[in-house]
Design a protein around this motif. Sequence first.
Motif, PDB file in Angstrom:
ATOM      1  N   VAL D 184      44.036  44.391  65.748  1.00  0.00           N
ATOM      2  CA  VAL D 184      42.713  44.893  66.174  1.00  0.00           C
ATOM      3  C   VAL D 184      41.650  43.801  66.108  1.00  0.00           C
ATOM      4  O   VAL D 184      40.543  43.999  65.630  1.00  0.00           O
ATOM      5  CB  VAL D 184      42.259  46.118  65.354  1.00  0.00           C
ATOM      6  CG1 VAL D 184      43.094  47.323  65.708  1.00  0.00           C
ATOM      7  CG2 VAL D 184      42.301  45.837  63.866  1.00  0.00           C
ATOM      8  N   TRP D 202      47.322  53.711  61.286  1.00  0.00           N
ATOM      9  CA  TRP D 202      47.738  55.008  61.808  1.00  0.00           C
ATOM     10  C   TRP D 202      48.999  54.887  62.648  1.00  0.00           C
ATOM     11  O   TRP D 202      49.778  55.808  62.739  1.00  0.00           O
ATOM     12  CB  TRP D 202      46.629  55.649  62.626  1.00  0.00           C
ATOM     13  CG  TRP D 202      45.593  56.281  61.768  1.00  0.00           C
ATOM     14  CD1 TRP D 202      44.344  55.829  61.547  1.00  0.00           C
ATOM     15  CD2 TRP D 202      45.748  57.472  61.018  1.00  0.00           C
ATOM     16  NE1 TRP D 202      43.698  56.657  60.676  1.00  0.00           N
ATOM     17  CE2 TRP D 202      44.541  57.693  60.329  1.00  0.00           C
ATOM     18  CE3 TRP D 202      46.784  58.379  60.828  1.00  0.00           C
ATOM     19  CZ2 TRP D 202      44.349  58.767  59.493  1.00  0.00           C
ATOM     20  CZ3 TRP D 202      46.575  59.459  59.998  1.00  0.00           C
ATOM     21  CH2 TRP D 202      45.373  59.649  59.327  1.00  0.00           C
ATOM     22  N   LYS D 203      49.138  53.734  63.288  1.00  0.00           N
ATOM     23  CA  LYS D 203      50.308  53.548  64.133  1.00  0.00           C
ATOM     24  C   LYS D 203      50.811  52.142  63.873  1.00  0.00           C
ATOM     25  O   LYS D 203      50.008  51.220  63.743  1.00  0.00           O
ATOM     26  CB  LYS D 203      49.887  53.672  65.597  1.00  0.00           C
ATOM     27  CG  LYS D 203      50.854  54.439  66.456  1.00  0.00           C
ATOM     28  CD  LYS D 203      50.317  54.482  67.857  1.00  0.00           C
ATOM     29  CE  LYS D 203      50.727  55.765  68.533  1.00  0.00           C
ATOM     30  NZ  LYS D 203      50.170  55.822  69.880  1.00  0.00           N
ATOM     31  N   LEU D 206      49.936  47.348  65.810  1.00  0.00           N
ATOM     32  CA  LEU D 206      48.607  47.369  66.414  1.00  0.00           C
ATOM     33  C   LEU D 206      48.490  46.238  67.414  1.00  0.00           C
ATOM     34  O   LEU D 206      49.079  45.167  67.239  1.00  0.00           O
ATOM     35  CB  LEU D 206      47.545  47.191  65.327  1.00  0.00           C
ATOM     36  CG  LEU D 206      47.537  48.256  64.240  1.00  0.00           C
ATOM     37  CD1 LEU D 206      46.413  47.971  63.258  1.00  0.00           C
ATOM     38  CD2 LEU D 206      47.367  49.626  64.848  1.00  0.00           C
ATOM     39  N   GLU D 207      47.718  46.508  68.444  1.00  0.00           N
ATOM     40  CA  GLU D 207      47.520  45.459  69.437  1.00  0.00           C
ATOM     41  C   GLU D 207      46.371  44.562  69.021  1.00  0.00           C
ATOM     42  O   GLU D 207      45.584  44.897  68.148  1.00  0.00           O
ATOM     43  CB  GLU D 207      47.263  46.091  70.799  1.00  0.00           C
ATOM     44  CG  GLU D 207      48.524  46.690  71.379  1.00  0.00           C
ATOM     45  CD  GLU D 207      48.222  47.562  72.572  1.00  0.00           C
ATOM     46  OE1 GLU D 207      47.200  47.307  73.230  1.00  0.00           O
ATOM     47  OE2 GLU D 207      49.010  48.492  72.822  1.00  0.00           O
ATOM     48  N   GLN D 209      43.798  43.774  70.749  1.00  0.00           N
ATOM     49  CA  GLN D 209      42.486  44.073  71.313  1.00  0.00           C
ATOM     50  C   GLN D 209      41.593  44.753  70.275  1.00  0.00           C
ATOM     51  O   GLN D 209      42.007  45.691  69.586  1.00  0.00           O
ATOM     52  CB  GLN D 209      42.629  45.007  72.513  1.00  0.00           C
ATOM     53  CG  GLN D 209      41.314  45.179  73.236  1.00  0.00           C
ATOM     54  CD  GLN D 209      41.436  46.113  74.420  1.00  0.00           C
ATOM     55  OE1 GLN D 209      42.356  46.928  74.481  1.00  0.00           O
ATOM     56  NE2 GLN D 209      40.543  45.973  75.356  1.00  0.00           N
ATOM     57  N   LEU D 211      38.923  47.221  68.911  1.00  0.00           N
ATOM     58  CA  LEU D 211      38.647  48.581  69.363  1.00  0.00           C
ATOM     59  C   LEU D 211      37.259  48.748  69.972  1.00  0.00           C
ATOM     60  O   LEU D 211      37.098  49.507  70.932  1.00  0.00           O
ATOM     61  CB  LEU D 211      38.858  49.572  68.217  1.00  0.00           C
ATOM     62  CG  LEU D 211      40.284  49.594  67.673  1.00  0.00           C
ATOM     63  CD1 LEU D 211      40.414  50.627  66.573  1.00  0.00           C
ATOM     64  CD2 LEU D 211      41.272  49.912  68.792  1.00  0.00           C
TER      65      LEU D 211
END
Lengths: 456, 723, 233, 271
Positions: D184, D202-203, D206-207, D209, D211
């Motif tokens: 993030v 949460w997942k 993460l990418e 990018q 948020l």
Amino acid sequence: MAQPSGKYSYYVESRAGDVSDRPRKFLEAFAAVLEHSSYGIALDAYARVGAKCSRCAASCQLYEATGDPEDIPCLRSELLLRVYRRYFTYGGMLRARLFADFSLTDEYLDRMGEQFYRCTACRRCKLTCPFGVDHGLVTHLARYLLAEVGVIPKALVVSVREQLSGVGNTSAIPPAALRDTCEFLQDELKETYGVDVKFPIDVEGAEHVFFPAVSDYLLEPDTLMGNAAVMHVTGGSWTIGTGNFDGINYGLFYSDRMMERICKRVGAEVRRLKGRKVLVGECGHATRSAWLLPNFLGADAPPVVAFLQYTYRALAAGKLPLKREKIPERLTYHDPCNLARAGKITEEPREILKAISADFVEMTPNRTENYCCGGGGGTVSIDEIRAFRTKKMGKRKADQIRATGAKLVVAPCANCKKQLKEVCEDNGLEDVRIVGLHDLVLKCIDFGSTGGRHAE
Amino acid sequence: MTRRLTALKTVLWLLAGVLGLLTVVRFLRGLGATTALTDTAPWGFWIAFDVMSGVALAAGGFVVAATVYIFGRERYRAFARPAILTAFLGYAAVAVGLLYDLGLPWHILNPVAHPQHHSVLFEVAMCVMLYLTVLFLEFSPVILEHPRLQRPLLVRIHHALKKVTIPLVIAGIVLSTLHQSSLGSLFLIAPYRLHPLWYSPYIWVLFFTSAVALGLAMVISESFFSAWLFGHKPRRELLANLGRAASFVLLLYVALRLGDLAARGQLARALEPTGHAALFWLELGVSALLPALLLQLPRVRSASGGLFGSAALIVFGMIGYRFDVCIVAFARPEDMPYFPSWMEIAVSVGIVAAAMIVFVFFVEHLRVYPPERLPSDPCAERAGTVNSRLSTLDAPPGPETVRPLLVGPAAAPRRYSLALVLGASLAVALLPATALFGEQVQRTPVAAPRMLDVLRLPASGRPAALVLPGDLELRTAGLGPRPALLAASRPERRGSVAEGDPGLPGGHTQGEPVRALLLDADRDGRTVLFAHDAHVERAGGETSCGRCHHQNLPFDRASSCGSCHADMFLVSDTFRHQRHVERLGGNASCTGCHDGAEGAKTRAKARACDDCHRDMVVADSVVAPRAGGLDGHAVGYMDAVHGLCVSCHEREVAARPGELPDTLADCGTCHGREDPGRLRRQGPYLPHSARRAQGLSTLDPRPSTRGPRAAPGPYRVGARPAE
Amino acid sequence: MQAWLEWARGPAFVFSFVFLLLGLLRHVALTAWEVAHVWRRAGDKKLPLGKLLRTTFLWLLPLTRLRNRFWFGLTSFVFHIAILVVPVFLAGHVALWARGLGLSWPAVPNAVADVLTLVAVVTAVLLLAQRVFSRATRSLSRFQDYALLPLIAVPFATGFLMMHPGSNPFDYQATFFVHVMSANLIFVLTPLTKLSHMVLMPSTQLVAELAWHWPVDSGSAVGRALGKEGDPV
Amino acid sequence: MTAAKAILNDTTRCTGCEKCVSACKRENGLAKDLPRRWKLRIDDLSSTRFTTIQRREDGRPVRRMCLHCLEPACVSACIVGALQKRPDGPVIYDGDRCMGCRYCMMACPFGIPRYEWEQPVPYVRKCILCYHRLDQGKLPACVEACPEKATIFGDRDQLLAEAERRIRDQPARYRNTVFGRDEVGGTSVLYVSDLDLGFLSWKPDLEAQALPDLTWAALGKVPTIVLTMGGLMTGAWWLIGRRNKLAAEAAAAKEQETAAPAVKPKTGEKS
């Protein structure tokens, strides 16, 4: 046309159209009255908190005489409160849905009609009710509502009709006759006491406009002469209006609508004569109706002076010259309910009597707790119930008078006088004389050499 | 008609009563006590319904305003006033609802003072604030029409407002467009939490499109509802046109939604047999597909039921869409689901009810509906003419048919205040204990004690002992009959009274069978034989019953023992209450440590540890009892040992630098640097719900960390003088 | 039984108690509102306030008005003292108040409470007897006049039994349940029945006086509403 | 301006002694942890626990705390700017501004901000990287307390280099990734570990990018929407109003021809 209805112990004028569908009309009237008057607030409290303790029973002379539970004030009031609860509260509506609650019927209305005219609305029971339930108020309201469905003793409605649409007063005295009467009374005074006492008629700008019970002109000239004499010696500014010279207001006994109309006539007469105060003669209910004037005329209603108060003030101020010798007979004083119950006029007449009487005794009980003469609430004018009035309602009063041993009973009220006379006749007290207060005052006034007129 | 309205108003006031009470509780006790919100579900029913759905439901205002004022469709003018009023009250309800949801509602104007324009929420807040003002200005001419407000200044304002109608309407439309869509943009920042079937970079387009359709549906349903309520005829042909328009918007919405999924390559996900996919199709079907198709059918459109039903589908479906985005499809741990508490729902319903009361008030006092549409004047009820009241007496004559009347100035307040009081009372009765008495530490769950037969051993000169037949004698000493304590319950022996049981201790061959209470409050297998008589005697005879039984403490779900013996279930590492009791002679020892024979045996009334353990803190002890520890409990085992070892290590390292390795005071030095997991002596405390979820139900005997019970042996008490 | 008892002490009690408080508050508020309304409309704004205050105050001291029906008045007075003191000042109840409201006050000794409890029960029975055996009250009484007295006696009787479990022939929890539920019932009934006199009492004198103060033209307004304006007398 | 600071957590060194937790509690004056309805575990992050030792299945301790993103979602979400990212790293919180909307809690990809649910006047609580200590030139309390140096503090660049050095030196001991370098948009709390640290967010996965950019993609269109919508509506009103007026005038003219009284239409005015 009058006819004995048979349903009630008194005569009722039945008008066509009013006979059918009375419960509905009664409720309509009830709704309208609740909307436009202030009874709702009291009914609501009474319907909620009545203790049913029967303390009122012990204070009611009617129940004491008859012993009939129907005559207990609380039970009588319950007749109306039950209707109120059933039709004008949510609890009553709910109960009516859940259970087969009572509903208003013709028979029920008849029962009310009978019971509420047995009560003289003397309000003695209010004093002993722990919740201050004013059964007199309930009686007043119930009669009002009954009147709207045509249940009015004929005697009452005739008086009011005479006053409002007839000659203009309950005794049907035309103004010309009034003038004659007054002249006659002036002559009488001149003859007896040698003083030139005036009965001022239609004098504009007088301080007091005089409203006696009009029957006094026919039945109680002594009282009137006494009134005039007091005004004479005190130099009071007063007048009798030919437009309206009747203090009687039988609307008080059965209908606020009528009371309002009569009171407005009083107000109009005072305004016409540019008077400042209403001076009420010796009459209980006339005084009480006059006290209610602001209810109808608003805050600028003329102030009210009862003649007893006027005389007492004059006496207290030393403006009332009295003879040295006092009245020798033993006399007692009857407190008219309308004057005394609320504690408004109790001491003034006593002070006057003490000044003029050598042997003044009190009845027991007296003042605010005095028993009613038995003819209150207008029932005195219903001749067909005389037996009930004198034997049952008046029994307690007769006992009271007997206990004092007085031969002279002072009753400063036209209705009380009439009732007490009948009570005495019917209860073996023929030797007792009923007089007004000013009758005696007249006898005791010292007119002196100056013709009585006080130095101004 | 009047009765219908009265009945509805009564119910609304009842709900308002519930709201009133919950308001007090909400602000007195906080969010935790009244809502089901958690750290993983920070937005719940209030945001989803009051804000997300509330704003969307009020969309009718701008849709109708655009239709009438901008597109000049004069035929729909009759809908404008009610729609704008609905919108105004809807937005006011949103604002009020927000006050409940915000943790610090008195800071609600902070966005103006401290704007942070990178936040979508900031944009939404500004738009809602402005739009609320615009709606008020749009609606205020209706108020200013009132005959009693014809004062010069007000009339001038009225005229000025009329002149700026069009700019106001355009401002309203722009603001609505912005925030209706931005409500969707709120979720752009949570790509990892919102399920891919709902998350879309263009979610704001979907929100806007659905809001337009919802606005039209709201106008339709609101018209039908008020027609039913106030007894006028709905304008069905116009409403049918609105329905047709809604259907086209819905079709557009469906196309956008599916197209978006396809473009993101997530369409396949919608076809997988998962719960989320099913929810997706259900929501899309109810909110858009089904009503759109229904409204395309002229037969459905022309029927009141069809039109109203389709509109209702849209309304419920679109609320569902907001709920899905905000709650259902928003990720949170599986073992921590969110379901709103009844109080959350009741507050929302109450706010709607309050808004409806205001709506009815406006309708009754102002010309919200064109007068020709009201066959009878609803103001008549309050106009004060008795004749109108008496019209309820329209039954044929006869006393039985006289219907009840309510008159007088207090009639309406009387009815509605009763409803209000009833609502508030019901609400308070339904409150959970936390809301009434504040959030409290979870207490040990308690099971009712069981009565069982035990033996009382006859004793001459010394107190009697209660014995479970076949078990060991439970030690009694000193002061009188004592409750006996069992290390573990023996289910197989319960209830069996065996005379002459050879297991009886002390050479007794028989005891007197008596009944006693077996307390095992948390069913953990460690039970107490409760000697009721002993308690009665010690607590002061018969009148003392009230001390325990009259602890009729509402909502007290904990052990009634615990209310005196307050610390009996506290967890502490080093201090093993149980062990002390066993070593010191059962319950007889209570007064050995706790002050006084009577009264609560709490920690506050206990002797300090070093009162007995004199050698525990010797003068030069390296044990540093933590002064005023953060939790105030007894020093835990770990802390105690660490205090012993680590503080010395640290001191020595500091005292002899270079001589000793720097790492001497490191954990790994003692605990093994390569296997840190070894340090885990014991799992940290878990609440019972979690324990149950992990199969460690409290109803099963707790996995013992204590090993078999040691036989009571002599316990050396340091410097304590021998008795 | 345990669950029922929990329910009676918990939600049922809270409901009844709050209903009692809010219901009485409603009476007070409505009365105040109506008084203000009547006062605003009244043509005659003169009120004998001093006299009203005096009368009201005298009636709040029932001992001053024992004259007629002396025994009835005395019993009633004692009854009221007992039923007011015991629920509020019993030690067990004080503990409850302290727990529930966080407020505490001195309690009467248990012995005194015992006596007062018995007095409450006995006077309730006496009042009922007087009601039944006096002809006047018997004919006046409605259902609630008979029913409320024994209902009020129930929590006192059961409370006494609970305080003396040794002499309680019934199941303890059942007694407790009856105790709580009868009190709950009284609480709920109070705002709906004549028991509401506990808050309406101080206003009855004022209300009785105010009812004589009508709006100006009330009579003609009634006439207008009934369509009897032009009717002859 | 000071260089961006950061924390590096080495989970392989952590023994789970929880000294960091008690140091944090002491430093921030946090109350005792109590079992609450809104806590799954009592040792979970909460309003009374800014950092915690989360234990994986095999008992492996991993310290959990606010990651102090370089481009924090919570800061961009906060409507009143109560949350701020300091240039030197910490994401800090100002309760005086907070209005309690809890949008930050919705936005955080790591589920860090906690709320004082038990309070009638609740605030958001989260790790603030002891910025008050940083200002005094001290280490964060947890770093100072760690007996194992499993958590260290320093310039982010240097820590990244240190992390890479450790991975390079002991490839068997670590996974070949520094958690927090890119996730993030990068964070100020970095992890090196032998575990997959996907459970921290949460997942997993993460990418890179940030948020806030996702939001800005939509939010940036606001002026365009305002202008477009406003223009469209004004235009539509003018056009339609004019058309109606012309039609009405035509009709009126026609009617005048037939000598009927003309009625002026009133469009665009409130009735």
